[in-house]
Scaffold this motif. Structure first.
Motif, PDB file in Angstrom:
ATOM      1  N   PRO A  76       0.946  -1.576   0.643  1.00 33.46           N
ATOM      2  CA  PRO A  76      -0.297   0.026   0.281  1.00 33.46           C
ATOM      3  C   PRO A  76       0.708   1.278  -0.058  1.00 33.46           C
ATOM      4  O   PRO A  76       2.189   1.135   0.844  1.00 33.46           O
ATOM      5  N   VAL A  77       0.442   2.150  -1.023  1.00 36.94           N
ATOM      6  CA  VAL A  77       1.237   3.189  -1.488  1.00 36.94           C
ATOM      7  C   VAL A  77       0.089   4.539  -1.137  1.00 36.94           C
ATOM      8  O   VAL A  77       1.551   6.033  -0.935  1.00 36.94           O
ATOM      9  N   ALA A  78      -0.963   4.777  -0.880  1.00 41.74           N
ATOM     10  CA  ALA A  78      -1.710   6.096  -1.363  1.00 41.74           C
ATOM     11  C   ALA A  78      -2.956   4.711  -0.351  1.00 41.74           C
ATOM     12  O   ALA A  78      -3.625   4.413  -0.381  1.00 41.74           O
ATOM     13  N   VAL A  79      -3.485   7.064   0.331  1.00 42.77           N
ATOM     14  CA  VAL A  79      -4.839   6.130   0.723  1.00 42.77           C
ATOM     15  C   VAL A  79      -5.858   7.418  -0.384  1.00 42.77           C
ATOM     16  O   VAL A  79      -5.022   8.626  -0.620  1.00 42.77           O
ATOM     17  N   VAL A  80      -7.180   6.709  -1.284  1.00 42.08           N
ATOM     18  CA  VAL A  80      -7.669   7.915  -1.733  1.00 42.08           C
ATOM     19  C   VAL A  80      -8.970   8.030  -1.641  1.00 42.08           C
ATOM     20  O   VAL A  80      -9.413   7.367  -0.657  1.00 42.08           O
ATOM     21  N   ALA A  81      -9.897   9.183  -1.770  1.00 37.52           N
ATOM     22  CA  ALA A  81     -11.287   9.488  -1.470  1.00 37.52           C
ATOM     23  C   ALA A  81     -11.789   9.912  -2.382  1.00 37.52           C
ATOM     24  O   ALA A  81     -13.139  10.488  -1.754  1.00 37.52           O
ATOM     25  N   SER A  82     -11.226   9.638  -3.722  1.00 41.06           N
ATOM     26  CA  SER A  82     -12.139   9.835  -5.182  1.00 41.06           C
ATOM     27  C   SER A  82     -11.895   9.880  -6.785  1.00 41.06           C
ATOM     28  O   SER A  82     -10.564   9.217  -6.590  1.00 41.06           O
ATOM     29  N   PRO A  83     -12.985   9.600  -7.228  1.00 42.47           N
ATOM     30  CA  PRO A  83     -12.515   9.268  -8.659  1.00 42.47           C
ATOM     31  C   PRO A  83     -11.091   9.853  -8.524  1.00 42.47           C
ATOM     32  O   PRO A  83     -10.528   9.003  -9.692  1.00 42.47           O
ATOM     33  N   ALA A  84     -11.156  10.920  -9.327  1.00 45.19           N
ATOM     34  CA  ALA A  84      -9.755  11.282  -9.362  1.00 45.19           C
ATOM     35  C   ALA A  84      -9.148  11.466  -8.903  1.00 45.19           C
ATOM     36  O   ALA A  84      -7.593  11.386  -9.040  1.00 45.19           O
ATOM     37  N   ALA A  85      -9.063  10.937  -7.122  1.00 44.49           N
ATOM     38  CA  ALA A  85      -7.294  10.697  -7.071  1.00 44.49           C
ATOM     39  C   ALA A  85      -7.141   9.446  -7.097  1.00 44.49           C
ATOM     40  O   ALA A  85      -5.961   9.539  -7.559  1.00 44.49           O
ATOM     41  N   ALA A  86      -8.679   8.043  -6.993  1.00 43.89           N
ATOM     42  CA  ALA A  86      -7.568   7.149  -7.909  1.00 43.89           C
ATOM     43  C   ALA A  86      -6.674   7.145  -9.180  1.00 43.89           C
ATOM     44  O   ALA A  86      -5.803   6.613  -9.470  1.00 43.89           O
ATOM     45  N   GLN A  87      -7.873   7.967  -9.962  1.00 40.57           N
ATOM     46  CA  GLN A  87      -7.376   7.985 -11.377  1.00 40.57           C
ATOM     47  C   GLN A  87      -5.886   8.411 -11.169  1.00 40.57           C
ATOM     48  O   GLN A  87      -4.859   8.595 -12.533  1.00 40.57           O
ATOM     49  N   ARG A  88      -5.347   9.622 -10.274  1.00 43.22           N
ATOM     50  CA  ARG A  88      -4.156  10.698 -10.255  1.00 43.22           C
ATOM     51  C   ARG A  88      -3.224   9.429 -10.658  1.00 43.22           C
ATOM     52  O   ARG A  88      -1.711   9.429 -10.972  1.00 43.22           O
ATOM     53  N   GLU A  89      -3.001   8.360  -9.581  1.00 41.63           N
ATOM     54  CA  GLU A  89      -2.204   7.625  -9.093  1.00 41.63           C
ATOM     55  C   GLU A  89      -1.911   6.703  -9.881  1.00 41.63           C
ATOM     56  O   GLU A  89      -1.018   6.277 -10.235  1.00 41.63           O
ATOM     57  N   ILE A  90      -3.297   5.936 -11.045  1.00 40.70           N
ATOM     58  CA  ILE A  90      -2.938   4.474 -11.801  1.00 40.70           C
ATOM     59  C   ILE A  90      -2.458   5.371 -13.376  1.00 40.70           C
ATOM     60  O   ILE A  90      -1.662   5.421 -13.880  1.00 40.70           O
ATOM     61  N   ASP A  91      -2.891   7.108 -12.979  1.00 41.77           N
ATOM     62  CA  ASP A  91      -2.639   7.459 -14.643  1.00 41.77           C
ATOM     63  C   ASP A  91      -1.307   8.472 -14.561  1.00 41.77           C
ATOM     64  O   ASP A  91       0.278   8.327 -15.549  1.00 41.77           O
ATOM     65  N   THR A  92       0.317   8.509 -13.428  1.00 36.30           N
ATOM     66  CA  THR A  92       0.977   8.692 -12.877  1.00 36.30           C
ATOM     67  C   THR A  92       1.514   7.849 -12.544  1.00 36.30           C
ATOM     68  O   THR A  92       2.956   7.052 -12.724  1.00 36.30           O
ATOM     69  N   LYS A  93       1.174   6.573 -12.778  1.00 42.80           N
ATOM     70  CA  LYS A  93       1.975   5.117 -12.672  1.00 42.80           C
ATOM     71  C   LYS A  93       2.491   4.719 -10.919  1.00 42.80           C
ATOM     72  O   LYS A  93       3.110   4.530 -10.806  1.00 42.80           O
ATOM     73  N   ASP A  94       1.956   5.458  -9.868  1.00 44.76           N
ATOM     74  CA  ASP A  94       2.337   5.893  -8.308  1.00 44.76           C
ATOM     75  C   ASP A  94       2.225   4.398  -8.255  1.00 44.76           C
ATOM     76  O   ASP A  94       1.989   4.108  -7.040  1.00 44.76           O
ATOM     77  N   ALA A  95       0.671   3.587  -8.634  1.00 44.09           N
ATOM     78  CA  ALA A  95      -0.176   2.736  -7.988  1.00 44.09           C
ATOM     79  C   ALA A  95      -0.270   1.430  -9.063  1.00 44.09           C
ATOM     80  O   ALA A  95      -0.575   2.325 -10.233  1.00 44.09           O
ATOM     81  N   ALA A  96      -0.513   0.958  -9.024  1.00 44.32           N
ATOM     82  CA  ALA A  96      -0.163  -0.770 -10.017  1.00 44.32           C
ATOM     83  C   ALA A  96      -1.624  -1.259 -10.007  1.00 44.32           C
ATOM     84  O   ALA A  96      -2.678  -1.457 -11.173  1.00 44.32           O
ATOM     85  N   ALA A  97      -2.672  -0.970  -8.670  1.00 39.99           N
ATOM     86  CA  ALA A  97      -4.245  -1.013  -8.973  1.00 39.99           C
ATOM     87  C   ALA A  97      -4.701  -0.356  -7.300  1.00 39.99           C
ATOM     88  O   ALA A  97      -4.324   0.784  -7.062  1.00 39.99           O
ATOM     89  N   VAL A  98      -5.837  -0.139  -7.615  1.00 39.52           N
ATOM     90  CA  VAL A  98      -6.384   0.667  -6.577  1.00 39.52           C
ATOM     91  C   VAL A  98      -7.640  -0.155  -6.091  1.00 39.52           C
ATOM     92  O   VAL A  98      -8.453  -0.652  -6.842  1.00 39.52           O
TER      93      VAL A  98
END
Length: 367
Positions: A76-98
């Protein structure tokens, strides 16, 4: 006749072994490549970056998150609370999955109602996404079995594949080839340029012309950049028109990035060529560089799975950045600000190595 052939074989082997440069090429690069392939080319998924989106905060979602964190497959590398935050994590490849839990997840589990864990996957790397999906499903299934031994709990993983919904491997491979194949060609063309001049005896003649070292480098670099750029567009056209890979992003952005990328590849080739005395040495130099660079680029196996030392070493590899950018422009319409994070390292690598090659030619001019 056999004696003469045997004598020639012995003579050739002796010549190879007596030459220090050849002996180095025969022994050291294979050892380095074995080390790289054994450690960097790892197809297992370990410590995949995972973002947590938990709208439930109940005991069941908390326990499942703990099991994901304790698994070697996830980190686990991040905690998100919205669709935009989840999309940002994947778009930037900071996360491989949410991993997402709805507001009523724990209540549904307690009541025996169907409860779903949603898994949002970055499927730009389709093989990795499949393995992450399998690991996640296994963790959730194991937890469901622990709640009701011998029975069944309606607890499932709902997977949503982003960027490559059909998990077509060609959508993963072909955008990577846009980066790999033209780079190797541009590097080879430039690596042979100065070595060819030395081998044909025209290097000294070129040095006494009015051209300065930087002018020589530019004159050698531009043709190789053009060759690499043309080949990249051939692969690009084949991927889109022949194999039907979707192209979601900006063609102008990709073309501009390819020019910068070809500059990096040509600079590596010129740096090799500046120190090579023959075309054979130039080709060997390209081979010694190309195999480890392709492994470290993440073209076939995820960079995230590599040991930290190799992951850091991959940051010096321009192929790594272009593969991320190419797949991003193809499949997700990568924004310019995110693309810029991949472009500037390639430009820096190209400028540094072009400077090294220019200095080497200047020294030859002085001598």
């Amino acid at each position: 006749m056999l004696q003469r052939i045997l004598a020639l074989i012995v003579k050739e082997l002796t010549s190879l072994w007596k030459d220090p440069k050849t002996r180095y090429v025969l022994i050291i690069p294979p050892l380095i490549q074995v080390l790289l392939f054994a450690n960097a080319a790892n197809y297992d998924v370990t410590h995949a970056r995972l973002a947590i989106w938990n709208d439930d905060q109940g005991r069941h979602s908390t326990e499942i998150i703990r099991r994901f964190a304790d698994s070697n497959a996830f980190r686990p590398v991040a905690v998100v609370a919205s669709p935009a935050a989840a999309q940002r994590e994947i778009d930037t490849k900071d996360a491989a999955a949410v991993l997402r839990f709805g507001q009523t997840f724990s209540a549904d589990v307690e009541a025996g109602r169907p409860a779903a864990v949603q898994l949002l996957l970055d499927t730009r790397r389709s093989n990795t996404a499949l393995m992450i999906d399998g690991y996640a499903s296994d963790i959730v299934a194991t937890y469901a079995a622990s709640l009701r031994p011998g029975g069944s709990v309606p607890l499932v993983v709902e997977t949503r594949n982003w960027f490559n919904p059909t998990l077509d491997s060609r959508w993963f491979v072909l955008p990577g080839l846009v980066a790999v194949l033209p780079f190797l060609m541009a590097m080879l063309v430039s690596a042979l340029s100065l070595a060819r001049e030395r081998e044909f005896g025209t290097f000294e003649q070129m040095l006494v012309t009015p051209l300065g070292p930087l002018e020589i480098m530019i004159g050698k670099a531009v043709p190789a950049i053009i060759v690499g750029w043309i080949e990249a567009n051939m692969v690009l056209a084949a991927a889109i028109l022949w194999f039907g890979v979707p192209f979601q992003g900006s063609l102008l952005l990709l073309e501009g990035a390819l020019v910068v990328y070809m500059l990096a590849g040509v600079s590596i080739g010129l740096a090799i060529s500046a120190f090579a005395r023959t075309q054979q040495q130039g080709i060997l130099g390209v081979f010694v560089y190309a195999a480890p660079a392709t492994v470290l680029s993440g073209f076939a196996s995820p960079i995230e799975n590599m040991p930290p030392a190799f992951e850091w070493l991959s940051r010096l590899d321009p192929i790594r950045y272009m593969i991320v950018l190419s797949r991003g422009v193809f499949l997700q319409d990568m924004r310019f600000d995110i693309a810029l994070l991949q472009i500037w390292p390639m430009a820096l690598i190209g400028l540094v190595l072009l400077t090294i090659a220019t200095v080497a030619v200047r020294r030859a001019l002085v001598q």
